[in-house]
Design a protein around this motif. Sequence first.
Motif, mmCIF file in Angstrom:
data_model
loop_
_atom_site.group_PDB
_atom_site.id
_atom_site.type_symbol
_atom_site.label_atom_id
_atom_site.label_comp_id
_atom_site.label_asym_id
_atom_site.label_seq_id
_atom_site.Cartn_x
_atom_site.Cartn_y
_atom_site.Cartn_z
ATOM 1 N N LYS A 103 49.327 44.035 52.627
ATOM 2 C CA LYS A 103 50.247 43.082 51.998
ATOM 3 C C LYS A 103 51.598 43.076 52.701
ATOM 4 C CE LYS A 103 48.230 42.285 47.560
ATOM 5 N NZ LYS A 103 46.985 43.055 47.398
ATOM 6 N N ALA A 118 57.669 34.859 47.528
ATOM 7 C CA ALA A 118 58.550 35.756 46.772
ATOM 8 C C ALA A 118 59.349 36.644 47.730
ATOM 9 C CB ALA A 118 57.696 36.632 45.856
ATOM 10 N N VAL A 141 57.243 42.544 40.545
ATOM 11 C CA VAL A 141 55.832 42.801 40.817
ATOM 12 C C VAL A 141 55.692 43.952 41.818
ATOM 13 C CG1 VAL A 141 53.657 41.767 41.619
ATOM 14 C CG2 VAL A 141 55.322 40.378 40.356
ATOM 15 N N LYS A 143 53.015 46.183 44.180
ATOM 16 C CA LYS A 143 51.682 46.092 44.783
ATOM 17 C C LYS A 143 51.446 47.235 45.764
ATOM 18 C CE LYS A 143 51.619 41.039 44.687
ATOM 19 N NZ LYS A 143 51.359 39.776 45.393
ATOM 20 N N VAL A 153 47.804 45.588 41.806
ATOM 21 C CA VAL A 153 48.955 44.730 41.497
ATOM 22 C C VAL A 153 49.383 44.948 40.051
ATOM 23 C CG1 VAL A 153 49.757 42.347 41.251
ATOM 24 C CG2 VAL A 153 48.231 42.944 43.143
ATOM 25 N N VAL A 155 52.071 43.325 37.488
ATOM 26 C CA VAL A 155 53.103 42.330 37.198
ATOM 27 C C VAL A 155 53.890 42.901 36.019
ATOM 28 C CG1 VAL A 155 53.533 39.934 36.523
ATOM 29 C CG2 VAL A 155 51.594 40.461 38.009
ATOM 30 N N GLU A 186 59.414 39.636 44.118
ATOM 31 C CA GLU A 186 59.888 38.726 43.083
ATOM 32 C C GLU A 186 58.731 38.244 42.205
ATOM 33 O OE1 GLU A 186 62.067 34.297 43.068
ATOM 34 O OE2 GLU A 186 61.298 35.168 44.909
ATOM 35 N N PHE A 187 58.953 38.169 40.910
ATOM 36 C CA PHE A 187 57.990 37.588 39.986
ATOM 37 C C PHE A 187 58.096 36.067 40.070
ATOM 38 C CE2 PHE A 187 57.470 35.619 35.755
ATOM 39 C CZ PHE A 187 56.126 35.903 35.534
ATOM 40 N N LEU A 188 56.968 35.425 40.343
ATOM 41 C CA LEU A 188 56.950 33.961 40.410
ATOM 42 C C LEU A 188 56.282 33.416 39.155
ATOM 43 C CD1 LEU A 188 55.779 33.449 44.128
ATOM 44 C CD2 LEU A 188 58.117 33.376 43.228
ATOM 45 N N LYS A 214 40.234 34.839 36.330
ATOM 46 C CA LYS A 214 40.055 36.220 36.781
ATOM 47 C C LYS A 214 39.760 37.205 35.652
ATOM 48 C CE LYS A 214 42.394 36.173 41.204
ATOM 49 N NZ LYS A 214 43.571 35.355 41.489
ATOM 50 N N MET A 273 51.345 29.869 43.881
ATOM 51 C CA MET A 273 51.921 29.667 42.552
ATOM 52 C C MET A 273 52.708 28.364 42.614
ATOM 53 S SD MET A 273 52.003 31.171 39.565
ATOM 54 C CE MET A 273 52.084 32.969 39.506
ATOM 55 N N LEU A 282 51.514 33.318 47.158
ATOM 56 C CA LEU A 282 51.362 34.647 46.562
ATOM 57 C C LEU A 282 50.733 35.603 47.565
ATOM 58 C CD1 LEU A 282 49.920 33.807 43.031
ATOM 59 C CD2 LEU A 282 52.157 34.806 43.500
ATOM 60 N N GLU A 283 49.679 35.124 48.212
ATOM 61 C CA GLU A 283 48.959 35.994 49.152
ATOM 62 C C GLU A 283 48.007 35.160 49.983
ATOM 63 O OE1 GLU A 283 45.968 38.445 47.412
ATOM 64 O OE2 GLU A 283 45.154 36.803 46.259
HETATM 65 P P1 AMP Z 1 46.779 39.660 44.194
HETATM 66 O O1 AMP Z 1 45.880 40.852 44.159
HETATM 67 O O2 AMP Z 1 47.900 39.726 45.174
HETATM 68 O O3 AMP Z 1 45.972 38.389 44.219
HETATM 69 O O4 AMP Z 1 47.477 39.579 42.770
HETATM 70 C C1 AMP Z 1 46.702 39.501 41.611
HETATM 71 C C2 AMP Z 1 47.330 38.549 40.654
HETATM 72 O O5 AMP Z 1 48.634 39.003 40.278
HETATM 73 C C3 AMP Z 1 47.570 37.161 41.222
HETATM 74 O O6 AMP Z 1 46.421 36.373 41.167
HETATM 75 C C4 AMP Z 1 48.686 36.678 40.328
HETATM 76 O O7 AMP Z 1 48.167 36.201 39.121
HETATM 77 C C5 AMP Z 1 49.490 37.918 40.072
HETATM 78 N N1 AMP Z 1 50.627 38.001 40.989
HETATM 79 C C6 AMP Z 1 50.647 38.516 42.238
HETATM 80 N N2 AMP Z 1 51.857 38.416 42.802
HETATM 81 C C7 AMP Z 1 52.654 37.808 41.884
HETATM 82 C C8 AMP Z 1 54.025 37.400 41.868
HETATM 83 N N3 AMP Z 1 54.819 37.629 42.895
HETATM 84 N N4 AMP Z 1 54.479 36.772 40.762
HETATM 85 C C9 AMP Z 1 53.671 36.555 39.711
HETATM 86 N N5 AMP Z 1 52.381 36.919 39.657
HETATM 87 C C10 AMP Z 1 51.860 37.529 40.729
#
Ligand code: AMP
Length: 424
Positions: A103, A118, A141, A143, A153, A155, A186-188, A214, A273, A282-283
Amino acid sequence: MRVLVVGSGGREHALCWKLKSSPLLTKLWCAPGNAGIADAAECVAIGAENVDELLAFAQANAVDLVVVGPEAPLVLGLADKCRAAGIKVFGPSAAAAELEGSKGFMKDVAAKAGIPTAWYGRFTDMDKAKAFIRAKGAPIVVKTDGLAAGKGVVVAMTLDEALGAVDMMMGDKVFGAAGDELVIEEFLDGEECSFFALCDGKTALPLVAAQDYKRVGDGDTGPNTGGMGAYSPAPVVTDSIQAEIMERSILPLVKTMAEMGKPYTGVLFAGIMVTKDGPKLLEYNVRFGDPECQVLMARLESDLLPVLAAGAEGRLAGVELTWSDDVALVVVMAARGYPGSYEKNTVIGGLDGAARVEGVTVLHAGTGTKDGQVVATGGRVLGITARGKTVAEARERAYKAVDALDWPGGFCRRDIAWRALARN
Ligand code: AMP
Ligand code: GLY
């Protein structure tokens, strides 16, 4: 063309099902495949992570194109090995697959490319991570840098939760080495979607967006899973939002990866997002989403095979795709207990009746055969995929097929697409 698909899930069944209809196809294999894939392809008993054996098979059988489903063989260098051996492959190199594997790497590349995402910090020191969290405040957030089976992850809505996540990931090493480094960001706030583009190292061709579910339980409750359902189109992704995602989050990434000497070839999956300030990244994942791939393949009208071959050969510029206006929706049937421990080898009946429902295709994710019967072998077992003129129609057809199954060992969410229905 002689094609080898690598993987054994619902995503790979969807790819095989679609490739099977190509007039260019002369032979299709899938390694290792599953009981449903066996209807579309010849299954080969080589595990998806056994990259040396996969390469040897491709060489011995004059495979023209290798299509890689999951990320693990990519991270292990399957695409590099195929290219070095002169075999065309649709999938990124190990160096490019780092976008999913780390990440921190992904955030650094996104920053370099100027992609809206973010703000973040990378930490290998607990005290510095905590000081950053205190300075920024909650929500925030946390990770793990490395892959943690989708669980790395947190949140955090409060400061205590965020600080606790640092202790858990870095102090207690709950996810092992994946937590040696943390990304804090940052929280989005907004509505999430999955966006896909095919890339050939130089340019990118947009697919369409989907939304997935999910959490394991109705109303988005319970633990996270690999995905319990999905649908496409995603109403939140309007044409202008799609154009913005391509311009700001996909094409700059392809350009930057090429400049870094790590050209990106394969499908690029952007978790987006859609915030009040527009779509933000986000990723990235380096593969098709599962179960998103199932609904994409159900809506794709163009022949997939020449497009994947064009991607593998750097010829995507100018390629266009045709999509059905229909809605496609997939309901995942999982083994009772999933995502915790679950029973294996329960017999699945009623598959023919389910497949007879209008607009429905039953895609297999975790099945095998035993004494001539289809049995469940994985956590996610079937993807009941339906097309319809509207979300409501697709959903009614999918659940009608679910109800035609005779499988006491399985369950599904009953509310797939509630968000889209609520919008209408
Ligand atoms: P990821 O494993 O990175 O896909 O994250 C899992 C889930 O966490 C995502 O599908 C989002 O719902 C939530 N998430 C990840 N990053 C953020 C972020 N910066 N702000 C808000 N929600 C997030
Ligand atoms: N459905 C989300 C994923 O494949 O990661």
